[in-house]
Design a protein around this motif. Structure first.
Motif: not given
Lengths: 824, 284
Positions: A274-296
């Motif tokens: 995504l960073s390469r496509k956008a030409g911008r640095p990308v920041k992602w902070i996983e939410t707790r719900t995301e962590h429980h559903q898909s973090g492992g």
């Protein structure tokens, strides 16, 4: 305390002291730096669009409305990712080459609730969240597979067409002669089913990544809390078509890992795209719900058709069973778990005859990943359940059955049926100690006194092993073609320009205190205080030292990391002495290092401070012989390599881990007959991890592992409904243990030095899941014989209540004993 | 997750609040926000306008009347309930419950009225209001009205208020020598809960009010109450009278516990709440 220690001369003064951790001041003063404290100029914020379905065809992904929202920078879809990358490397394709095809983002089919199917990048987190809501994904739901055993049935709906079935890996492990044992045992205990549940140690900091794919240099800078970035680089590099030399992985403080944070490599990869496509640095902070559903999630394992040959006196000959591991929808680090359990095949016992028919399946659940006690604790829980059920059903004393079957102190080093070598220990003594700590006799009296009161007392014991410093060669048992074996860690010890001592580690700790323990062993070698040694904080691939195994995982720093430190600092010491001896015009053996000075032994007046040594090498090198000036760098790297050989992949035999810490736990619990609620009245732990470099750090790890284990035993579980919807996707529904749930933990220790590690130390961070074994045993003890058995590792009030109120026929209790006449 | 964009309005008077709720489609009152904001952040519900009533003075008092009844403003926080000497005297067990509700941060923000209006089955106060036969005071565009607690709760997360109405306060009748018992089984969150208000005399139960919570609508148990009235205030007699307390209720099933278990536990908490009330002469 008992096993003979190999002579170790380098660590004498600071090693073994409970020094306060160097890390704690900044962490306690909120001066630590975690990913969300960091940022990059012109970074955008990423939001995943995630599948609400556990299993569905992705018919279309329309990002047009999202891209039209003011503030949106870019989007990325699965189709784009498929076009620009290759499927991720798989550890163990089938013989015909068929394998799971996984991309860095869901392509064509979403296979678990929460799987990422698109990404949005926006100027703020809020806009990104709004834009993700505007991405229109058309799904067509597919049949859902949530049962890890049923997934292996021939008629089960297949998740991955490219694999052909849902079997990720299957193999027969057969050591000794189980048929002989079953024929010749006095009794055979048969258990229908045991189930180890799915949960996670839920690190307090979720996954987090800032990534910049620099268009000018083509370098990919990744600030993340991934705990094993080298593994991630090895997997995602080929998929993305980039060299590992393009990655710079950076982390400072990490808010818990437990193995779960090995898993974020797929997120790192797709965010980089995504960073390469956008030409911008990308920041992602996983939410707790995301962590429980898909973090492992941790591994879920079902044990079926268990048969245990036992002699009349309680001597157990081994066991036979079928095991099913539920890997979830994709193989992240799996199927390594399919072999990692075999580090501890007989548990702490001398079983000789073992047969395990092992299957790992794929289901429509979050991928299973390493979680504190990874793959071994599931097996050790099984072994301890077996021991306690043998004792209960044959009316034997659970203490005596353990002592009878334990590997005895005089047996070490003890070779297990599959060639693993248990290095040292004293289990009978540990058991005696822990029973005294809970006042075993008093607890038994309390149990008798409480009968009929509505509150039942249960006493449980859990012995466990924490195998550390694994031999990655065991992965060849899954796939003989894999080019992995051994293990190791790197350290660079150096003097800086003014003679300051600095250590650079290959690890990226998440609270394990590496800065402290590394400085302790280095201080002893250099004859100075740990306070005067700077251990470079955090990891940065561009200037830290590393090898392919570098990271912080799997109970090994005390062996691999510390030995790398010792090796590097010994090299540094030799260079300092060489330069000093030259300056003093004496032999090198006439020089000693004391408090930051190189001195002539016996003449404290003749001293050169380290600044003088550094000056000669770095800024005054015409004073040195040319050959020495070019050779001596005062920058000394050492890679510690544990002594491993390749295992025999045919027999599935070999030494899979270097060290085995033991933990012996005991609990007294009170069970409310009306509600099934379990309260811990007393809890004690005896830890034996050999030589302790910093006892306080060890104690902290013991407390942490115990707290997480208690939470898992009584409160924490990931439950899916029949549609594959996770029912515990945040902390309202996932009941992580808090300070209110963890009792005062009594701790004590034995030190049985490892003969294999030089220092006598062993890895011990994971802890082996002992509270799960212990609390299952205590609940079983409270319920008593004749009722249903504790067959699940997770025991919330309702499950206990149902066991207490069970009144089915005896043959449905889940356990039977068949006797072979007079024992033949 | 992050809150989606939402309009926010903090009126100075109750009348302005009612006017805003009445005139704006998709408006909802915001008090402590301890439940509502979480739901909005999960994007499980959407609201167009939040009308912040948390600072309306009319909603923030605890007042004891001459007859011993106490009126608690809907905007009174759990912490203010816990710290109120008046409530501690008039309804000591309720004061204790407020003091132990979740954690200090939530107690500083969460309100009595919000807890009642939100009517999440896990909420503490709905069964208390029903067991105590509280009166709910409501203001709307058509003026004021009172609703009996038994009629206030209409289902999961729903109540009898119309969209322009605001709960302003709740009057709890005086205990007049009765004692309240409050018992629950927690499995992460409350899985079963009962509140009992009991009068005893000479070792016998004179009267009892028993309500169950952890249900879409908190319910009284008239048959249990009849069975209790006149029986000896002993453990055995109470166990017998409360044995059927869970009959006919329809609790939810979730990852924590099944409906069957919750139904069985209803009798356990009912018995324990009655016994607590009987023994409560010492501690409130």
């Amino acid at each position: 305390m008992t096993a003979p220690a190999k002579e170790q001369t380098t660590t004498t003064t600071w090693t073994g002291q409970s020094l306060p951790r160097k890390e704690d001041e900044r962490l306690l003063k909120a001066q630590g730096s975690f990913v969300d404290d960091e940022g990059m100029y012109r970074q955008g914020y990423a939001q995943f669009v995630r599948s609400p379905y556990a299993h569905a065809k992705i018919l279309s992904v329309d990002v047009s409305k999202a891209e039209a929202l003011p503030g949106v920078i870019a989007t990325l879809t699965g189709d784009e990712v498929k076009a620009m990358t290759e499927p991720l490397f798989q550890f163990a394709p089938k013989e015909d080459g068929s394998q799971v095809n996984e991309y860095l983002l869901g392509v064509d089919i979403a296979r678990y609730q929460g799987e990422g199917v698109a990404l949005v990048l926006a100027e703020t987190r809020g806009i990104a969240a709004d834009a993700a809501d505007l991405v229109e994904v058309e799904y067509e739901p597919l049949p859902v597979v949530t049962d890890g055993v049923a997934a292996a049935e021939p008629d089960a709906y297949v998740l991955h067409d490219s694999l052909g079935d849902n079997i990720a890996w299957k193999g027969l492990f057969d050591w000794g002669d189980i048929d002989w044992a079953l024929e010749n045992a006095d009794h055979i205990l048969k258990i229908d089913k045991l189930h180890f549940h799915r949960y996670s140690s839920t690190p307090i900091e979720c996954n987090a990544v800032i990534v910049n794919w620099d268009p000018g240099t083509d370098m990919i800078r990744v600030v993340s809390n991934n705990q094993f970035p080298m593994f991630g680089a090895l997997v995602i590099g080929p998929s993305m078509g980039v060299g590992t030399d393009q990655f710079d992985f950076v982390s400072q403080d990490i808010g818990g890992g437990f193995g779960i944070k090995i898993n974020s490599y797929t997120s790192i990869g797709v965010l980089a795209l995504l960073s390469r496509k956008a030409g911008r640095p990308v920041k992602w902070i996983e939410t707790r719900t995301e962590h429980h559903q898909s973090g492992g999630h941790g591994n879920e394992r079902t044990f079926l058709d268990i048969e245990v040959p036992v002699m009349a006196d309680g001597t157990m000959l081994g066991f036979k069973m079928r095991a099913f591991d539920d890997a979830g929808a994709y193989l992240h680090y799996e199927p390594l778990g399919a072999v990692i359990w075999s580090q501890v095949v007989p548990g702490p016992y001398k079983f000789k005859h073992v047969q395990v028919d092992y299957t790992e399946t794929l289901t429509n659940k979050c991928p299973a990943v390493p979680n504190r006690g990874y793959s071994r604790m599931q097996h050790l829980w099984f072994v301890e359940r077996v021991i306690d059920l043998v004792a209960q059903e044959l009316e034997l004393d659970p203490v005596e059955v353990r002592k009878l079957n334990y590997v005895q102190p005089e047996d070490y080093p003890y070779t297990t049926p599959n060639g693993c070598v248990y290095d040292s220990g004293d289990l009978p003594q540990a058991l005696d100690m822990v029973l005294e700590m809970i006042d075993y006799e008093g607890a038994k009296k309390l149990k008798a006194d409480r009968e009929g009161s509505g509150k039942r007392i249960g006493i449980g014991i859990g012995t466990t092993l924490d195998s550390g410093t694994n031999n990655f060669g065991q992965s060849r048992i899954l796939n003989p073609e894999l080019p992995f074996s051994g293990n190791g860690e790197a350290c660079t010890a150096l003097l800086d320009l003014y003679g300051e001592v600095m250590l650079k580690l290959g690890t990226n700790p998440q609270g394990q205190g590496h800065e402290t323990t590394a400085s302790q062993v280095a201080a002893d070698i250099l004859g100075m205080s740990p306070e005067t040694i700077r251990v470079w904080t955090g990891f940065d691939k561009s200037h830290s030292t590393y090898i392919g195994f570098s990271g912080t995982y799997a109970s090994q720093f005390a062996v691999t990391g510390i030995n790398a430190v010792i090796g590097a600092v010994e090299k540094l010491k030799a260079e300092i002495i060489e330069v000093a001896a030259y300056a003093f015009e004496v032999e090198q053996d006439q020089v000693e290092l004391v408090n930051g000075d190189a001195r002539i032994i016996g003449n404290p007046e003749a001293a050169i401070p380290f600044i003088g040594i550094a000056n000669m090498v770095f800024a005054n090198n015409a004073t040195l012989p040319h050959e020495m000036a070019e050779r001596v760098s005062l920058t000394c790297r050492h890679v510690y390599v544990p002594p491993f050989e390749l295992p025999d992949v045919e027999k599935k035999y070999g030494n899979l881990t270097l060290t085995y810490s033991t933990q012996t736990h005991a609990a007294v619990v009170e069970v409310d007959e009306e509600t099934g609620k379990v309260e811990i009245l007393d809890y004690a732990v005896v830890d034996d991890c050999g030589k302790r470099i910093n006892p306080m750090v060890v104690e902290g790890q013991v407390h942490g592992a115990t707290g997480l284990g208690i939470g898992a035993a009584l409160k924490e579980t990931f439950e899916y409904d029949e549609d594959g919807q996770l029912l515990n996707s945040n902390f309202l529904f996932y009941h992580a243990a808090t300070a209110m749930d963890v009792p005062n933990i009594k701790t004590s220790h034995i030190e049985s030095p490892s003969p294999f590690t030089g220092t006598g130390a062993k890895g011990m961070g994971e802890g082996g899941g002992a509270p799960l074994h212990t609390i299952s045993a205590a609940i079983q003890n409270a319920i008593g014989p004749g009722k249903a058995i504790v067959s699940d590792s997770h025991n919330p009030p309702e499950r206990v209540w149902r066991m207490l109120n069970w009144d089915g026929p005896a043959e449905e209790r889940g356990v039977t004993v068949v006797s072979n006449g007079d024992g033949a | 997750m992050l809150l989606a964009a939402v309009d926010y309005y903090r009126p100075d008077t109750l009348a302005e609040a009612v006017e805003a709720l009445d005139s704006t489609e998709g408006a909802r009152p915001l008090a402590g926000g301890q439940s509502l904001i979480s739901i909005l952040k999960l994007r499980a519900a959407s609201v167009d306008l939040l009308v912040d009533i948390s600072r309306l003075e009319d909603l923030r008092a605890i007042a004891v009347a001459d007859d011993g009844s106490v009126r608690i403003g809907a905007g009174v926080t759990y912490d203010e309930m816990a710290m109120s000497p008046d409530l501690h005297r008039s309804h000591p067990r309720l004061s204790q419950v407020a003091a132990h509700t979740v954690d200090a941060q939530v107690r500083n923000r969460g309100t009595f009225g919000g807890n009642l209006c939100h009517n999440d089955p896990i909420n503490n106060f709905p069964p208390v209001a029903v067991a105590l036969e509280a009166t709910m005071h409501v203001t709307g565009k058509d003026g004021d009205r009172d609703i009996a607690a038994a009629d206030f709760f209409t289902g999961y997360f729903t109540n009898a208020l119309s969209s322009d109405e605001i709960l302003t306060g709740v009057t709890l009748p005086a205990l007049n020598g009765r004692h309240m018992g409050y018992q629950e089984i927690e499995i992460g969150e409350a899985a079963a809960r009962a509140v009992a208000v009991v009068a005893t005399s000479n070792g016998n139960i004179e009267s009892a009010s028993v309500a169950l919570g952890c249900l879409p609508i908190p319910v009284r148990r008239p048959q249990v109450e009849e069975a209790l009235a006149g029986t000896p205030a002993t453990a055995d007699a109470v166990a017998e009278a409360t044995a059927a307390a869970g009959e006919g209720i329809e609790p939810l099933s979730d990852a924590d516990a099944s409906a069957d278990y919750r139904q069985a536990m209803a009798s356990v908490v009912a018995k324990r709440a009655v016994m607590e009330a009987i023994e409560g002469g010492q501690n409130g």
